[in-house]
Design a protein around this motif. Structure first.
Motif, short mmCIF file in Angstrom:
data_model
loop_
_atom_site.label_atom_id
_atom_site.label_comp_id
_atom_site.label_asym_id
_atom_site.label_seq_id
_atom_site.Cartn_x
_atom_site.Cartn_y
_atom_site.Cartn_z
N ILE A 21 -9.80 14.36 -56.79
CA ILE A 21 -10.04 15.40 -56.17
C ILE A 21 -9.04 14.87 -54.81
N VAL A 22 -8.96 14.06 -54.11
CA VAL A 22 -8.32 14.03 -52.89
C VAL A 22 -6.91 14.38 -53.00
N SER A 23 -5.98 13.66 -54.44
CA SER A 23 -4.72 13.46 -54.13
C SER A 23 -5.18 15.48 -55.09
N ASN A 24 -5.09 15.95 -56.09
CA ASN A 24 -4.33 17.24 -55.91
C ASN A 24 -5.34 18.17 -54.23
N LEU A 25 -6.01 18.40 -53.13
CA LEU A 25 -6.77 18.57 -51.95
C LEU A 25 -4.82 18.19 -51.45
N LEU A 26 -4.62 17.21 -51.07
CA LEU A 26 -3.45 17.34 -50.77
C LEU A 26 -2.67 17.10 -51.69
N GLU A 27 -1.91 17.58 -52.17
CA GLU A 27 -0.79 18.07 -52.74
C GLU A 27 -0.72 19.36 -52.58
N ASN A 28 -1.87 20.29 -53.02
CA ASN A 28 -1.94 21.53 -52.07
C ASN A 28 -1.63 21.93 -50.78
N ALA A 29 -1.99 21.02 -50.35
CA ALA A 29 -1.66 20.93 -48.83
C ALA A 29 -0.12 20.85 -47.97
N LEU A 30 0.24 19.86 -48.76
CA LEU A 30 1.75 19.81 -48.53
C LEU A 30 2.55 20.45 -49.44
N LYS A 31 1.56 21.18 -50.43
CA LYS A 31 2.91 22.24 -50.72
C LYS A 31 3.13 23.05 -50.02
N PHE A 32 2.01 23.92 -49.56
CA PHE A 32 1.63 25.19 -48.83
C PHE A 32 1.87 24.83 -47.12
N THR A 33 1.62 23.92 -46.50
CA THR A 33 2.44 23.10 -45.37
C THR A 33 3.63 22.71 -44.51
N ALA B 62 -15.14 17.91 -58.79
CA ALA B 62 -16.34 17.67 -57.76
C ALA B 62 -18.00 17.91 -58.33
N GLU B 63 -17.82 18.92 -58.97
CA GLU B 63 -19.38 19.40 -59.68
C GLU B 63 -19.50 18.23 -60.75
N LEU B 64 -18.93 17.93 -61.42
CA LEU B 64 -19.17 16.67 -62.20
C LEU B 64 -19.89 15.59 -61.59
N LEU B 65 -19.62 15.50 -60.31
CA LEU B 65 -19.98 13.91 -59.44
C LEU B 65 -21.09 14.61 -58.47
N GLY B 66 -21.51 15.49 -58.72
CA GLY B 66 -23.35 16.19 -58.86
C GLY B 66 -22.55 17.69 -57.04
N GLY B 67 -21.18 17.49 -56.51
CA GLY B 67 -20.94 18.02 -55.09
C GLY B 67 -20.27 18.76 -55.21
N LYS B 68 -20.03 19.37 -54.50
CA LYS B 68 -19.25 21.03 -54.34
C LYS B 68 -17.88 20.83 -53.58
N ILE B 69 -16.74 22.06 -53.56
CA ILE B 69 -15.99 22.56 -52.37
C ILE B 69 -15.75 23.88 -52.17
N THR B 70 -16.19 23.73 -50.85
CA THR B 70 -15.59 25.13 -49.82
C THR B 70 -14.99 24.96 -49.09
N VAL C 185 -15.26 19.38 -48.66
CA VAL C 185 -15.87 18.24 -50.60
C VAL C 185 -17.28 17.70 -49.73
N SER C 186 -18.05 17.55 -50.31
CA SER C 186 -19.66 17.50 -50.15
C SER C 186 -20.04 16.76 -51.44
N LEU C 187 -19.92 15.74 -51.25
CA LEU C 187 -20.65 14.92 -52.13
C LEU C 187 -22.04 14.09 -52.29
N PRO C 188 -22.94 13.60 -52.82
CA PRO C 188 -24.11 12.57 -52.89
C PRO C 188 -23.50 11.27 -51.91
N TYR C 189 -23.95 10.65 -51.70
CA TYR C 189 -23.64 9.89 -50.82
C TYR C 189 -24.21 8.64 -51.03
N LYS C 190 -24.13 8.09 -51.94
CA LYS C 190 -25.00 6.57 -52.35
C LYS C 190 -24.24 5.61 -51.68
N SER C 191 -24.96 4.89 -51.16
CA SER C 191 -24.65 3.35 -50.97
C SER C 191 -24.33 2.21 -51.95
#
Length: 267
Positions: A20-32, A96-104, A117-123
């Protein structure tokens, strides 16, 4: 404010979170091209919100749902110049959806974008006690890794073996000559850290083998290796359960960077 050390260990799938994080970072780096990219998180009750903000080209409001679809890119001309299949954001959304979360997303064309990226917080509280029967782990000890290479062609396997020998860590390489052998090895060996899965093999292909291995070892990272570069085959590999893919002819730098990114998570 960041989480204290006692609460910073999360119960989640590290491979999916990494994708999730690496794909979002790759997308940001590509278009910034100018400005900044900011990555951080906030805690909201029982939800951890990871955000990635950039000052890139931005996205029209009417296209913000569309960009999460596979092979969809808002600006075709820009995408052709920069490259990419348009898989990154859809993979991030699915994980994100497989982890029980979502992306907005919050964005305006020409004014950058912020992904949430909103994910359930389980410490997980970790209490470490060092006793004579429980020695302090040696952080300097070399990590031993085991990679299973599923490859039917002898020359291709030897080539991969030579490239993987570049690792500084002690590495054990196992080989399967078809998908069925790969499954059997996974059933009897719990030390495998990573699989390089050829897609086209006799007896059982890599797609079918990946599906069955996913039922046995849900978290084991699998990288598809294929001589084909069509978007359909890459999509099929991801859908079968592969975490990533690498195209043949395989380049050493690409292979080592990709495999290292997954093995580091196991260290």
């Amino acid at each position: 404010m960041g989480l204290p050390n006692s609460k910073s260990n999360l119960l989640t799938d590290p491979y999916k979170l990494n994708r999730i994080v690496s794909n979002l970072l790759e997308n940001a780096l590509k278009f910034t091209q100018d400005g900044f990219i900011e990555l951080g998180y906030t805690l909201q009750d029982d939800t951890i919100v990871i955000y990635l903000k950039d000052t890139g080209i931005g996205i029209h409001p009417e296209n913000q749902e569309l960009i999460f679809e596979r092979f969809s890119q808002e600006d075709k001309e820009v995408s052709q110049n920069i490259g990419g299949l348009g898989l990154g954001l859809s993979i991030a959304k699915e994980n994100a959806e497989l982890l029980g979360g979502k992306i907005t997303l919050e964005s305006e064309k020409g004014k950058g974008a912020t992904f949430y990226v909103s994910l359930p917080y389980k410490s997980i509280k970790q209490t470490i006690s060092h006793t004579p029967s429980s020695p302090v782990p040696n952080s300097d000890k070399t990590r031993n890794f085991t990679i299973l290479v599923a490859e039917d062609e002898n020359i291709n396997f030897l080539f991969l073996e030579i490239l993987l020998s570049e690792f500084d860590d002690k590495l054990t390489i196992l080989r399967a000559k078809n998908g069925k052998e790969a499954i059997e090895i996974c059933k009897t060996n719990n030390q495998i850290d990573l699989i390089l899965m050829d897609i086209k093999m006799p007896v059982m292909n890599g797609i079918d083998a990946t599906k069955k291995i996913r039922q046995l070892k849900y978290n084991l990272p699998i990288i598809a290796q294929t001589a084909y570069t069509t978007s359909q085959e890459k999509e099929e590999a991801i859908a079968a359960g592969c975490n990533d893919f690498i195209s043949k002819p395989i380049k050493k730098e690409k292979l080592l960077a990709l495999t290292s990114s997954y093995l580091m998570l196991k260290n």
